[in-house]
Design an enzyme around this catalytic site. Structure first.
Site, mmCIF file in Angstrom:
data_model
loop_
_atom_site.group_PDB
_atom_site.id
_atom_site.type_symbol
_atom_site.label_atom_id
_atom_site.label_comp_id
_atom_site.label_asym_id
_atom_site.label_seq_id
_atom_site.Cartn_x
_atom_site.Cartn_y
_atom_site.Cartn_z
ATOM 1 N N GLY A 180 0.824 -1.210 0.000
ATOM 2 C CA GLY A 180 0.000 0.000 0.000
ATOM 3 C C GLY A 180 0.852 1.251 0.000
ATOM 4 O O GLY A 180 2.015 1.214 -0.415
ATOM 5 N N HIS A 214 2.448 4.760 -4.805
ATOM 6 C CA HIS A 214 3.027 5.915 -5.472
ATOM 7 C C HIS A 214 3.239 5.543 -6.938
ATOM 8 O O HIS A 214 2.903 4.418 -7.363
ATOM 9 C CB HIS A 214 4.327 6.349 -4.786
ATOM 10 C CG HIS A 214 5.329 5.254 -4.626
ATOM 11 N ND1 HIS A 214 5.896 4.601 -5.697
ATOM 12 C CD2 HIS A 214 5.848 4.662 -3.514
ATOM 13 C CE1 HIS A 214 6.739 3.684 -5.265
ATOM 14 N NE2 HIS A 214 6.725 3.687 -3.944
ATOM 15 N N HIS A 231 4.563 2.077 -7.928
ATOM 16 C CA HIS A 231 3.595 0.971 -7.938
ATOM 17 C C HIS A 231 2.691 1.066 -9.174
ATOM 18 O O HIS A 231 2.350 0.062 -9.786
ATOM 19 C CB HIS A 231 2.698 1.040 -6.701
ATOM 20 C CG HIS A 231 3.408 0.907 -5.400
ATOM 21 N ND1 HIS A 231 3.488 1.943 -4.484
ATOM 22 C CD2 HIS A 231 4.061 -0.137 -4.838
ATOM 23 C CE1 HIS A 231 4.158 1.535 -3.429
ATOM 24 N NE2 HIS A 231 4.530 0.288 -3.616
ATOM 25 N N GLN A 247 8.294 -8.871 7.908
ATOM 26 C CA GLN A 247 9.507 -8.330 7.275
ATOM 27 C C GLN A 247 10.010 -7.082 7.973
ATOM 28 O O GLN A 247 10.940 -6.435 7.493
ATOM 29 C CB GLN A 247 9.287 -8.101 5.779
ATOM 30 C CG GLN A 247 8.295 -7.021 5.418
ATOM 31 C CD GLN A 247 8.017 -6.990 3.914
ATOM 32 O OE1 GLN A 247 7.299 -7.833 3.379
ATOM 33 N NE2 GLN A 247 8.594 -6.047 3.199
ATOM 34 N N GLY A 297 9.728 -3.921 -8.350
ATOM 35 C CA GLY A 297 10.488 -2.751 -8.778
ATOM 36 C C GLY A 297 11.984 -2.960 -8.563
ATOM 37 O O GLY A 297 12.401 -3.592 -7.587
ATOM 38 N N GLN A 319 15.688 -7.500 -3.064
ATOM 39 C CA GLN A 319 14.424 -8.232 -2.974
ATOM 40 C C GLN A 319 14.090 -8.891 -4.313
ATOM 41 O O GLN A 319 13.713 -10.059 -4.371
ATOM 42 C CB GLN A 319 13.312 -7.268 -2.565
ATOM 43 C CG GLN A 319 11.903 -7.805 -2.734
ATOM 44 C CD GLN A 319 10.851 -6.847 -2.196
ATOM 45 O OE1 GLN A 319 10.647 -6.773 -1.001
ATOM 46 N NE2 GLN A 319 10.171 -6.113 -3.055
ATOM 47 N N SER A 324 7.554 4.714 -0.527
ATOM 48 C CA SER A 324 6.462 5.066 0.403
ATOM 49 C C SER A 324 7.024 5.811 1.602
ATOM 50 O O SER A 324 6.300 6.546 2.274
ATOM 51 C CB SER A 324 5.751 3.801 0.867
ATOM 52 O OG SER A 324 5.267 3.105 -0.258
HETATM 53 O O1 PAF Z 1 8.201 -4.453 -1.879
HETATM 54 C C1 PAF Z 1 7.232 -4.541 -1.101
HETATM 55 O O2 PAF Z 1 6.343 -3.708 -1.061
HETATM 56 C C2 PAF Z 1 7.137 -5.747 -0.183
HETATM 57 O O3 PAF Z 1 8.391 -6.136 0.262
HETATM 58 C C3 PAF Z 1 6.364 -6.927 -0.786
HETATM 59 C C4 PAF Z 1 7.058 -7.488 -2.021
HETATM 60 C C5 PAF Z 1 4.954 -6.497 -1.172
HETATM 61 C C6 PAF Z 1 6.266 -8.065 0.229
HETATM 62 O O4 PAF Z 1 5.619 -7.671 1.380
#
Ligand code: PAF
Length: 294
Positions: free
Chosen positions: A31, A34, A37, A61, A150, A156, A189
């Site tokens: 959420g 921006h 996303h 996380q 992204g 990640q 964010s």
């Molecule tokens: O990049 C993110 O917003 C988060 O790490 C994700 C991939 C949605 C996992 O919670």
């Protein structure tokens, strides 16, 4: 746009779409949407007939002293933006739907392995175990053909790509270039937390990466020289910033390149302004005599 918090309903909708021959794209988010996303949503819309966006602030996380409680949440705004971006299904599960009985009841986790030993993983112990586990869950819940991440969160993206490969998830991962403010600051964010002074100085992350790019383009290969120059730039232009790391790493393994930068590399940095931690990166690829940057 259809909104659901039910895993069962999501699966039924996706299954019906796929049975009709539609490709399904998943844009996982926490959420606070921006333009970064929305770019993922746009690409997903170009490549799939049905686009699912998930909004779930994943508690596992975040470390115990991180910003889970104050992470920006505004579902009404996100809903409007998702609708305008052409999202077909907005999946907004509650914690119990993702972690039945609560996150503390989770017994089996995805071990992110050595890719999580460096950079963000070194600074945020347990972060990538939470990311990998929740992404595995979201992929199993939405069962998409493609999923969109992204490049801003390069580690990640790399880790999830390896997870999908190593655990044979039937999904194609797409990593989309970082969207930036006109002055170069990567959208995040967390940018909303910055004071105007911090915001002005935050542009130094991008400036440091641009400097690294210029140095490599003009033949510099010493990783120590590059990171020292980047640190010096941030020290000069962002006195309010505290450098967490500036690293040049092998793009495949993320092991720091301490000598020469001759193979494909990820240059990444994290800088905190007060309690707001920003990250950014540059990918360097060697193609014969040419060097490409993204
Ligand atoms: O990049 C993110 O917003 C988060 O790490 C994700 C991939 C949605 C996992 O919670």
């Amino acid at each position: 746009m259809h909104e659901t918090s039910s895993v069962l309903e999501l699966r039924q909708l996706v299954r019906a779409a796929r049975a009709g021959g539609d490709a399904v794209g998943l844009v996982p988010t926490m959420g606070a949407l921006h333009a970064g996303h929305l770019r993922l949503a746009e690409v997903a819309g170009e490549e799939n007939e049905l686009v699912v966006m998930s909004i779930f602030v994943n508690p596992t996380q975040f470390g115990p002293h991180e910003d889970l409680a104050r992470y920006p949440r505004d579902l009404d705004r996100d809903r409007r933006l998702a609708q305008d971006a052409g999202i077909d299904i907005l999946f907004v599960p509650d914690v119990d739907a993702v972690y039945p009985g609560g996150a503390d009841e989770q017994v089996v986790w995805i071990d992110p392995g050595p890719l999580a030993a460096h950079m963000e993983g070194a600074s945020r112990p347990g972060h990538f175990r939470g990311v990998a586990t929740v992404v595995a869950k979201l992929l199993n819940m939405a069962l998409p053909d493609r999923a969109y991440f992204g490049q801003k969160d390069a580690q990640q993206a790399l880790l999830v790509t390896r997870m999908v490969q190593d655990l044979a998830f039937p999904v194609e991962l797409r990593v989309i270039p970082t969207v930036r403010e006109p002055d170069g600051l990567a959208l995040s964010s967390r940018n909303v937390y910055l004071t105007s002074e911090q915001r002005a100085q935050a542009v130094s992350l991008h400036a440091a990466l641009q400097l690294a790019r210029q140095m490599i383009a003009s033949g510099e290969r010493s990783s120590a020289h590059i990171t020292a120059a980047m640190r010096a730039l941030i020290g000069r232009d962002a006195p309010a910033g505290r450098i967490d790391y500036v690293e040049v790493a092998d793009l495949a393994t993320l092991v720091p390149l301490t000598g020469s930068v001759k193979a494909d590399a990820l240059i990444a940095l994290a800088v905190s302004f007060g309690s707001t931690r920003l990250i950014d990166n540059l990918i360097v690829r060697f193609q014969g005599d040419e060097v490409q940057f993204s």
